[in-house]
Motif scaffolding. Structure first.
Motif, PDB file in Angstrom:
ATOM      1  N   ALA A  29      22.115  86.717  53.558  1.00 13.10           N
ATOM      2  CA  ALA A  29      21.178  87.962  53.800  1.00 13.10           C
ATOM      3  C   ALA A  29      21.674  89.209  53.617  1.00 13.10           C
ATOM      4  CB  ALA A  29      20.437  87.853  55.322  1.00 13.10           C
ATOM      5  N   ILE A  30      22.981  89.416  54.149  1.00 14.47           N
ATOM      6  CA  ILE A  30      23.402  90.751  54.039  1.00 14.47           C
ATOM      7  C   ILE A  30      23.941  91.089  52.651  1.00 14.47           C
ATOM      8  CG2 ILE A  30      25.605  92.317  54.546  1.00 14.47           C
ATOM      9  CD1 ILE A  30      23.304  92.281  56.569  1.00 14.47           C
ATOM     10  N   GLU A  31      24.585  90.161  51.765  1.00 16.50           N
ATOM     11  CA  GLU A  31      24.879  90.098  50.349  1.00 16.50           C
ATOM     12  C   GLU A  31      23.559  90.538  49.614  1.00 16.50           C
ATOM     13  OE1 GLU A  31      27.882  90.823  49.395  1.00 16.50           O
ATOM     14  OE2 GLU A  31      29.091  90.600  51.217  1.00 16.50           O
ATOM     15  N   LEU A  32      22.674  89.837  49.788  1.00 17.03           N
ATOM     16  CA  LEU A  32      21.442  90.026  49.253  1.00 17.03           C
ATOM     17  C   LEU A  32      20.846  91.456  49.586  1.00 17.03           C
ATOM     18  CD1 LEU A  32      19.736  86.473  49.568  1.00 17.03           C
ATOM     19  CD2 LEU A  32      20.564  87.794  47.314  1.00 17.03           C
ATOM     20  N   PHE A  33      20.881  91.625  50.849  1.00 16.42           N
ATOM     21  CA  PHE A  33      20.654  93.303  51.015  1.00 16.42           C
ATOM     22  C   PHE A  33      21.074  94.247  50.425  1.00 16.42           C
ATOM     23  CE2 PHE A  33      20.786  97.077  53.644  1.00 16.42           C
ATOM     24  CZ  PHE A  33      19.507  97.426  53.661  1.00 16.42           C
ATOM     25  N   LYS A  34      22.584  93.964  50.447  1.00 18.31           N
ATOM     26  CA  LYS A  34      23.549  94.875  49.878  1.00 18.31           C
ATOM     27  C   LYS A  34      23.277  95.091  48.184  1.00 18.31           C
ATOM     28  CE  LYS A  34      27.837  94.525  50.979  1.00 18.31           C
ATOM     29  NZ  LYS A  34      29.210  94.072  51.804  1.00 18.31           N
ATOM     30  N   TRP A  35      23.202  93.994  47.568  1.00 20.66           N
ATOM     31  CA  TRP A  35      22.840  93.862  46.113  1.00 20.66           C
ATOM     32  C   TRP A  35      21.507  94.739  45.783  1.00 20.66           C
ATOM     33  CZ3 TRP A  35      18.541  91.347  43.940  1.00 20.66           C
ATOM     34  CH2 TRP A  35      18.562  91.389  42.478  1.00 20.66           C
ATOM     35  N   TRP A  36      20.220  94.495  46.808  1.00 17.78           N
ATOM     36  CA  TRP A  36      19.091  95.017  46.586  1.00 17.78           C
ATOM     37  C   TRP A  36      19.303  96.527  46.607  1.00 17.78           C
ATOM     38  CZ3 TRP A  36      15.831  96.628  50.683  1.00 17.78           C
ATOM     39  CH2 TRP A  36      14.671  97.028  50.278  1.00 17.78           C
ATOM     40  N   ARG A  37      20.060  97.072  47.501  1.00 14.07           N
ATOM     41  CA  ARG A  37      20.398  98.399  47.878  1.00 14.07           C
ATOM     42  C   ARG A  37      21.345  99.460  47.043  1.00 14.07           C
ATOM     43  NH1 ARG A  37      17.125 100.570  52.187  1.00 14.07           N
ATOM     44  NH2 ARG A  37      18.030 102.533  51.190  1.00 14.07           N
ATOM     45  N   GLY A  38      21.905  98.324  46.096  1.00 15.53           N
ATOM     46  CA  GLY A  38      23.313  98.744  45.349  1.00 15.53           C
ATOM     47  C   GLY A  38      24.463  99.200  46.149  1.00 15.53           C
TER      48      GLY A  38
END
Length: 192
Positions: free
Chosen positions: A43-52
């Protein structure tokens, strides 16, 4: 970030915990700290990818997560067989009878002691503000936790899904690969 962290941890913890019990022949709702860690990371890696976002954001969780494992595994041990975290039978002198007349590997204690040692090293490195550990501490936690957990899984009566490997073996292998890749990326960023 917090929503992704909590949501991922809850989905991973209950999802993988329950799936492991189903595969092991005891269908029930269960939770798993390993599953929670894996779910939170996804979840965090997806969030970080989404937020750059790049770089590790997990160092702050290293002492808390490790302490949770160190203390929590004693709770699992004291809960006995109903907790479903017990080890397989052993003839070793430190085998523990959990009430069923069978001496078992105290895998919960193995895990607690391993992570207590990691915690001592991690706190020393954080206290020294060790640059490498400050950048990679979370990934090292994941590497150590998943690596030691992979080993202890051989001493648990969980149902195999691929050869001798249970579901948690596969999750651990994925987490080890993740940690190695992320440490390598951090090294490449620092060298650039």
């Amino acid at each position: 970030y917090v929503v992704a962290l909590i949501g991922g941890a809850a989905l991973g913890g209950y999802g993988l915990g329950s799936l492991n019990m189903l595969v092991s022949g005891t269908p029930m709702v269960a939770r798993s700290i390993l599953g929670a860690l894996a779910g939170a990371i996804v979840a965090i890696e997806l969030f970080k990818w989404w937020r750059g976002m790049t770089g590790s954001t997990g160092l702050i969780f290293v002492p808390a997560f490790t302490t949770t494992v160190v203390v929590g595994r004693w709770g699992c041990f004291l809960a006995g067989l109903p907790d479903e975290t017990h080890g397989t039978a052993t003839a070793l002198p430190w085998g523990v009878d959990m009430g069923d007349g069978i001496a078992r590997h105290p895998v919960q204690i193995y895990e607690s002691l391993t992570m207590a040692l990691f915690l001592a090293v991690a706190l020393a490195l954080i206290g020294q503000r060790n640059g490498w550990f400050m950048r990679n501490g979370f990934y090292v936690l994941v590497l150590v936790y998943a690596g030691q957990r992979f080993c202890w899984e051989f001493l648990k009566p969980c149902g195999a899904v691929v050869g001798p490997f249970n579901l948690f073996h596969l999750v651990c292998a994925g987490l080890v690969a993740y940690a190695v890749v992320m440490i390598r990326r951090t090294h490449e960023r620092a060298a650039a």
